[in-house]
Motif scaffolding. Sequence first.
Motif, PDB file in Angstrom:
ATOM      1  N   GLY A  20      16.870  20.683  18.287  1.00 23.58           N
ATOM      2  CA  GLY A  20      16.189  19.745  17.384  1.00 23.58           C
ATOM      3  C   GLY A  20      16.827  19.603  16.015  1.00 23.58           C
ATOM      4  O   GLY A  20      16.181  19.138  15.073  1.00 23.58           O
ATOM      5  N   LYS A  42       9.840  22.234  16.800  1.00 25.28           N
ATOM      6  CA  LYS A  42       9.033  21.816  17.954  1.00 25.28           C
ATOM      7  C   LYS A  42       7.713  22.573  18.074  1.00 25.28           C
ATOM      8  O   LYS A  42       7.238  22.849  19.185  1.00 25.28           O
ATOM      9  N   THR A  86      25.413  15.123  18.829  1.00 25.36           N
ATOM     10  CA  THR A  86      26.197  15.209  17.617  1.00 25.36           C
ATOM     11  C   THR A  86      27.579  15.716  17.995  1.00 25.36           C
ATOM     12  O   THR A  86      27.707  16.705  18.693  1.00 25.36           O
ATOM     13  N   VAL A 118       8.378  15.966  14.983  1.00 22.20           N
ATOM     14  CA  VAL A 118       7.573  14.937  15.635  1.00 22.20           C
ATOM     15  C   VAL A 118       6.230  14.770  14.917  1.00 22.20           C
ATOM     16  O   VAL A 118       5.821  13.656  14.590  1.00 22.20           O
ATOM     17  N   THR A 123      17.217  15.779  14.919  1.00 22.03           N
ATOM     18  CA  THR A 123      15.898  15.208  14.642  1.00 22.03           C
ATOM     19  C   THR A 123      15.401  15.717  13.292  1.00 22.03           C
ATOM     20  O   THR A 123      14.874  14.962  12.473  1.00 22.03           O
TER      21      THR A 123
END
Length: 343
Positions: free
Chosen positions: A190, A136, A219, A165, A193
Amino acid sequence: MSFSFDVLGWDSPWADSFAPHAAGGLTPGRVVRVDRGQCDVAVSGGVTRADFSRLDVCTGDWVALSGLSVHAVLPRRTALVRASASGVSSGQVLAANVDVVAVVIPCEGTVDLGRAERLLALAWESGARPVVVLTKTDACPDVDQVRDEVAGVAIGVDVVATSSVAGTGLDTLTAELTGTVVLVGRSGVGKSTLATALTGVELAVQGVRAADGKGRHTTVRRELLPLRGARGVLIDTPGLRGVGLFDAEDGVARAFADIDALAADCRFGDCAHGGEPGCAVQEAIDAGLLPARRLDSYRKLVRENEWAAARTDARLRSERRAKERSFHRQLRNQWNRPGSGRR
Ligand SMILES: Nc1nc2c(ncn2[C@@H]2O[C@H](COP(=O)(O)OP(=O)(O)O)[C@@H](O)[C@H]2O)c(=O)[nH]1
Ligand SMILES: [Mg+2]
Ligand SMILES: [Zn+2]
């Protein structure tokens, strides 16, 4: 999904280890997911579902299959283990045969250095190579400062800054990841992701809790997936709230190699660095070379580990006593049985 055995890490030592089972007509496979009493096993040509009653099977294990059941688990090369919450005298294996443990830390808010140290001790103890992944970074005003702070507690460990991202840092990270990689860290940092970015497989990512109050996607299982570029496989894990150390003396020593090195110069061999005379660790703190926070963290983990060890010993002792008692009872019953010749 199908896996090649090369990507899964099958090599000649595994083949040797499997040889007796091959002679018995069994099939090799790697556990890619475990549910209650059943697991998915990657075998040559696909993934099959198998039973494993009475065996300790974990994601990442190499197993010998007999039809649709796991007949044996090959001895693990490495294992990521935490103290089990249930308090039985054993650790809980989170992932088996791991080459890299990626400790995931988000670049948001104040960085929890104590948690990073704990996870690094766990990672070192596993026998795999740790790496720290900062996530992040797109949402962080000063990534370099966070990186420096984390690097200060990650002795001998690479720290890679990423943003799933913005897609930054992922190539650098990919270059660090070979073999079997496991992501560990608190829920919401994260991991899923990042796992999606590294594998191309869409994973359950936590959404913002919907207005209708529906639960968030998180998860729930440990799942093994192929990394992009066929460089290895990745295990995504559910968030670890409690990560108690289990039999992790070496891991703590590795994670605190700086304190370990200083301690060699303490006057007393068993110095606890708690105000003893001639303590080189305290001297380093006084000289501003070692943060007092880090010593506190070290002592806390050492104490926790000792406590867990003592508890395990006590439990093993009482388990042994219970076994002895039942054995004596059995003997007694045998002697007292009619016709045993002793009434
Ligand atoms: N800004 C930003 N948010 C991210 C990034 N990666 C994940 N998130 C968000 O963080 C939250 C938790 O992500 P998730 O992958 O489910 O975390 P996990 O619980 O560790 O698996 C989600 O809302 C993600 O959208 C990132 O690189 N940047
Ligand atoms: Mg997740
Ligand atoms: Zn000392």
